[in-house]
Design a protein around this motif. Structure first.
Motif, PDB file in Angstrom:
ATOM      1  N   ALA A  50       7.544   7.705  66.964  1.00 24.01           N
ATOM      2  CA  ALA A  50       7.331   8.187  65.658  1.00 24.01           C
ATOM      3  C   ALA A  50       8.002   7.625  64.540  1.00 24.01           C
ATOM      4  CB  ALA A  50       7.520   9.922  65.353  1.00 24.01           C
ATOM      5  N   PRO A  51       7.108   7.311  63.241  1.00 23.10           N
ATOM      6  CA  PRO A  51       7.562   6.465  62.180  1.00 23.10           C
ATOM      7  C   PRO A  51       8.516   7.350  61.392  1.00 23.10           C
ATOM      8  CG  PRO A  51       5.501   7.341  61.852  1.00 23.10           C
ATOM      9  CD  PRO A  51       5.592   7.591  63.100  1.00 23.10           C
ATOM     10  N   ASP A  52       8.511   8.530  61.381  1.00 22.78           N
ATOM     11  CA  ASP A  52       9.395   9.128  60.534  1.00 22.78           C
ATOM     12  C   ASP A  52       9.682  10.568  61.215  1.00 22.78           C
ATOM     13  OD1 ASP A  52       7.234  10.777  59.817  1.00 22.78           O
ATOM     14  OD2 ASP A  52       6.734   9.288  58.133  1.00 22.78           O
ATOM     15  N   LEU A  53      10.786  11.414  60.633  1.00 24.91           N
ATOM     16  CA  LEU A  53      11.199  12.765  61.127  1.00 24.91           C
ATOM     17  C   LEU A  53       9.864  13.927  60.971  1.00 24.91           C
ATOM     18  CD1 LEU A  53      14.743  13.143  59.659  1.00 24.91           C
ATOM     19  CD2 LEU A  53      13.740  12.687  62.160  1.00 24.91           C
ATOM     20  N   PRO A 104      -0.016   4.430  76.017  1.00 25.29           N
ATOM     21  CA  PRO A 104      -0.212   4.163  74.427  1.00 25.29           C
ATOM     22  C   PRO A 104       0.776   3.102  74.153  1.00 25.29           C
ATOM     23  CG  PRO A 104       0.787   6.387  74.533  1.00 25.29           C
ATOM     24  CD  PRO A 104       0.444   6.001  75.956  1.00 25.29           C
ATOM     25  N   ALA A 105       0.613   2.070  73.536  1.00 23.95           N
ATOM     26  CA  ALA A 105       1.117   0.967  73.139  1.00 23.95           C
ATOM     27  C   ALA A 105       2.033   1.201  72.206  1.00 23.95           C
ATOM     28  CB  ALA A 105       0.267  -0.411  73.291  1.00 23.95           C
ATOM     29  N   ASP A 106       1.456   1.941  71.072  1.00 22.70           N
ATOM     30  CA  ASP A 106       2.225   2.214  70.046  1.00 22.70           C
ATOM     31  C   ASP A 106       1.816   3.787  69.311  1.00 22.70           C
ATOM     32  OD1 ASP A 106      -0.420   2.201  68.895  1.00 22.70           O
ATOM     33  OD2 ASP A 106      -0.224   0.354  68.033  1.00 22.70           O
ATOM     34  N   TRP A 107       2.346   4.105  68.232  1.00 24.14           N
ATOM     35  CA  TRP A 107       2.277   5.380  67.775  1.00 24.14           C
ATOM     36  C   TRP A 107       0.646   6.000  67.642  1.00 24.14           C
ATOM     37  CZ3 TRP A 107       4.376   9.920  67.234  1.00 24.14           C
ATOM     38  CH2 TRP A 107       3.983  10.653  66.080  1.00 24.14           C
ATOM     39  N   LYS A 113      -4.849   9.249  71.741  1.00 22.43           N
ATOM     40  CA  LYS A 113      -4.995   9.838  73.056  1.00 22.43           C
ATOM     41  C   LYS A 113      -4.551  11.453  73.006  1.00 22.43           C
ATOM     42  CE  LYS A 113      -2.774   9.680  77.621  1.00 22.43           C
ATOM     43  NZ  LYS A 113      -1.607   8.903  78.437  1.00 22.43           N
ATOM     44  N   ALA A 114      -3.528  11.727  72.348  1.00 26.53           N
ATOM     45  CA  ALA A 114      -3.324  13.265  71.875  1.00 26.53           C
ATOM     46  C   ALA A 114      -4.586  14.049  71.515  1.00 26.53           C
ATOM     47  CB  ALA A 114      -2.278  13.728  71.155  1.00 26.53           C
ATOM     48  N   PHE A 115      -4.991  13.496  70.395  1.00 29.80           N
ATOM     49  CA  PHE A 115      -6.338  14.046  69.963  1.00 29.80           C
ATOM     50  C   PHE A 115      -7.398  14.259  70.632  1.00 29.80           C
ATOM     51  CE2 PHE A 115     -10.061  13.973  66.992  1.00 29.80           C
ATOM     52  CZ  PHE A 115      -9.557  14.819  66.205  1.00 29.80           C
ATOM     53  N   VAL A 116      -7.567  13.248  71.414  1.00 29.98           N
ATOM     54  CA  VAL A 116      -9.112  12.844  72.247  1.00 29.98           C
ATOM     55  C   VAL A 116      -8.862  14.060  73.489  1.00 29.98           C
ATOM     56  CG1 VAL A 116     -10.158  11.501  74.011  1.00 29.98           C
ATOM     57  CG2 VAL A 116      -9.745  10.671  71.664  1.00 29.98           C
ATOM     58  N   PHE A 117      -7.686  14.015  74.208  1.00 27.39           N
ATOM     59  CA  PHE A 117      -7.379  14.908  75.329  1.00 27.39           C
ATOM     60  C   PHE A 117      -7.258  16.399  74.990  1.00 27.39           C
ATOM     61  CE2 PHE A 117      -7.103  10.826  77.082  1.00 27.39           C
ATOM     62  CZ  PHE A 117      -8.230  10.968  77.904  1.00 27.39           C
ATOM     63  N   ASP A 118      -6.545  16.533  73.823  1.00 27.66           N
ATOM     64  CA  ASP A 118      -6.352  17.969  73.224  1.00 27.66           C
ATOM     65  C   ASP A 118      -7.749  18.647  73.133  1.00 27.66           C
ATOM     66  OD1 ASP A 118      -4.603  19.973  72.729  1.00 27.66           O
ATOM     67  OD2 ASP A 118      -5.149  19.739  70.601  1.00 27.66           O
ATOM     68  N   GLY A 119      -8.810  17.721  72.496  1.00 29.73           N
ATOM     69  CA  GLY A 119     -10.069  18.329  72.402  1.00 29.73           C
ATOM     70  C   GLY A 119     -11.013  18.386  73.683  1.00 29.73           C
ATOM     71  N   LEU A 120     -10.657  17.295  74.453  1.00 32.04           N
ATOM     72  CA  LEU A 120     -11.517  17.177  75.519  1.00 32.04           C
ATOM     73  C   LEU A 120     -11.093  18.489  76.789  1.00 32.04           C
ATOM     74  CD1 LEU A 120     -13.608  15.646  77.227  1.00 32.04           C
ATOM     75  CD2 LEU A 120     -11.570  14.205  78.110  1.00 32.04           C
ATOM     76  N   ALA A 121      -9.887  18.578  76.696  1.00 28.74           N
ATOM     77  CA  ALA A 121      -9.252  19.633  77.561  1.00 28.74           C
ATOM     78  C   ALA A 121      -9.861  21.190  77.019  1.00 28.74           C
ATOM     79  CB  ALA A 121      -7.775  19.691  77.651  1.00 28.74           C
ATOM     80  N   LEU A 171      -8.642   0.783  67.811  1.00 28.06           N
ATOM     81  CA  LEU A 171      -8.574   2.246  68.299  1.00 28.06           C
ATOM     82  C   LEU A 171      -9.906   2.788  68.923  1.00 28.06           C
ATOM     83  CD1 LEU A 171      -6.150   3.962  65.623  1.00 28.06           C
ATOM     84  CD2 LEU A 171      -5.593   3.160  67.765  1.00 28.06           C
ATOM     85  N   ALA A 172     -10.861   2.172  68.254  1.00 31.52           N
ATOM     86  CA  ALA A 172     -12.219   2.752  68.882  1.00 31.52           C
ATOM     87  C   ALA A 172     -12.431   2.230  70.376  1.00 31.52           C
ATOM     88  CB  ALA A 172     -13.538   2.050  68.074  1.00 31.52           C
ATOM     89  N   LEU A 173     -12.064   0.929  70.722  1.00 32.52           N
ATOM     90  CA  LEU A 173     -11.841   0.680  71.974  1.00 32.52           C
ATOM     91  C   LEU A 173     -11.055   1.259  72.715  1.00 32.52           C
ATOM     92  CD1 LEU A 173     -11.694  -3.590  71.810  1.00 32.52           C
ATOM     93  CD2 LEU A 173     -13.754  -2.150  72.847  1.00 32.52           C
TER      94      LEU A 173
END
Lengths: 236, 236
Positions: A50-53, A104-107, A113-121, A171-173
């Protein structure tokens, strides 16, 4: 209160008179439990990037929400007289393989990933809920309630693309790769487990889906995924 | 529900008419918020070392409990009209340094660390609560409620010592190192922040502790630590 001390509540369920249906439901709950637990674990790992608190607090809130879902599903397995961890174990390899292939390679990759799988689930829970008895359906719908991450992720991803438009292509890829891995793992899980797939396809007497209906379900899931990518400002 | 959508509740607090007291409380809440958040993060990291799924669920339940405490404290800062993350930031270096110096090498070291600091934090919350106004005191006591990890950790550590008695010596040393680092970081925090230490020591008019009383508090914390080590079957 210790986490191990959840009190099992036994609820008689006439739908479970069919032993194959019961086996399918128990497999499903084991699958979902493992999925929620491993989602929680990965999100918590992402917190380190995460970039910040405030961003860290957002991703940790998502992890805590997945853990609450896990607890709900696990306690239901306990109430059914099942050992929840024994029922989860068969899905360990599937989820660990999935997460290894989609680390994931970065934030930003973590957020997508979180968004896509939260929705898919959530979509998958809603689809499968239609084929479950009333008690199990309510549990699945309760465990599905969103993690509330949507706006935060949309703002972060769209903001990053404004600053550097090349991020959008990358990110589209990434989103396409995530969906491909998810579908391939899902297919393997269903192919290996008769009672679980019978929940979807239906046995002789049960009102499951035929193969054409499963095809339509996958189309719906894919379309909803495309709509989510679009919300992020990403081509699907 | 999005994590960002907590609604601030403004509670008028006559104790805050003293601006130094208010500053001290806000610093304290920033300190505790950072502590809870970073405890949650470390526990979630430790989950990767869990030997099996039930153990992983236990440690993740502890992490979720710390996150709930964090959320409570953070929302209170919001209700006071403060930017919680700005109030947490000054303590980042302290906690990050502490965790860098006390990174557990394995699962058991992680469990001992969780147990020792869960207990130490609860003791410290209880000590400091005595010097706070009623509203802040209740918040601190609510955020203190145990993570319920105790029995699980005691069983795991004692079990490991039965299998390999040399583990006991190694973990006893580890427990001493943890306490030493915690006291040294605590001392630095208090030394650098006048209003925060005034909460403990007391200014001209406020009923804080004198230095002798602080000494007695440290003795109580150390004795409670020794009792906890004893429960784990470890020399302190």
């Amino acid at each position: 209160m210790s986490d191990a001390e959840s009190t099992p509540v036994t609820t008689p369920n006439p739908a479970f008179d069919d032993p194959e249906y019961r086996t399918g439901v128990v497999e499903l709950l084991g699958l979902l439990s493992y999925g929620e637990m491993s989602a929680c674990e990965r999100l918590a790992e992402d917190a380190a990037m995460a970039p910040d608190l405030p961003a860290k607090a957002e991703i940790m809130a998502m992890a805590a929400s997945e853990f609450a879902h896990f607890r709900l599903l696990r306690d239901h397995l306990v109430a059914l007289g099942e050992d929840p961890y024994a029922r989860m174990e068969p899905f360990a390899e599937t989820f660990e393989a999935f997460h290894r292939k989609t680390a994931p390679a970065d934030w930003l990759e973590g957020l997508v990933k979180a968004f896509v799988f939260d929705g898919l689930a959530a979509d998958f829970y809603r689809e499968i809920a239609a084929f479950l008895d009333a008690g199990t359906r309510q549990l699945v719908l309760d465990a599905m309630s969103g993690t509330g991450s949507s706006e935060f992720v949309v703002d972060a991803v769209r903001g990053a693309i404004v600053i550097d438009p090349t991020v959008g292509g990358r990110l589209a890829l990434w989103g396409r790769r995530l969906m491909g891995e998810a579908l391939s793992q899902a297919q393997m899980v269903v192919a290996e487990r008769d009672e679980l797939s019978a929940l979807l396809v239906g046995g002789v007497d049960s009102p499951g889906m035929d193969l054409a209906a499963i095809g339509r379900m996958f189309t719906r899931l894919t379309e909803a995924h495309a709509a989510r990518m679009d919300r992020l400002g990403l081509a699907s």
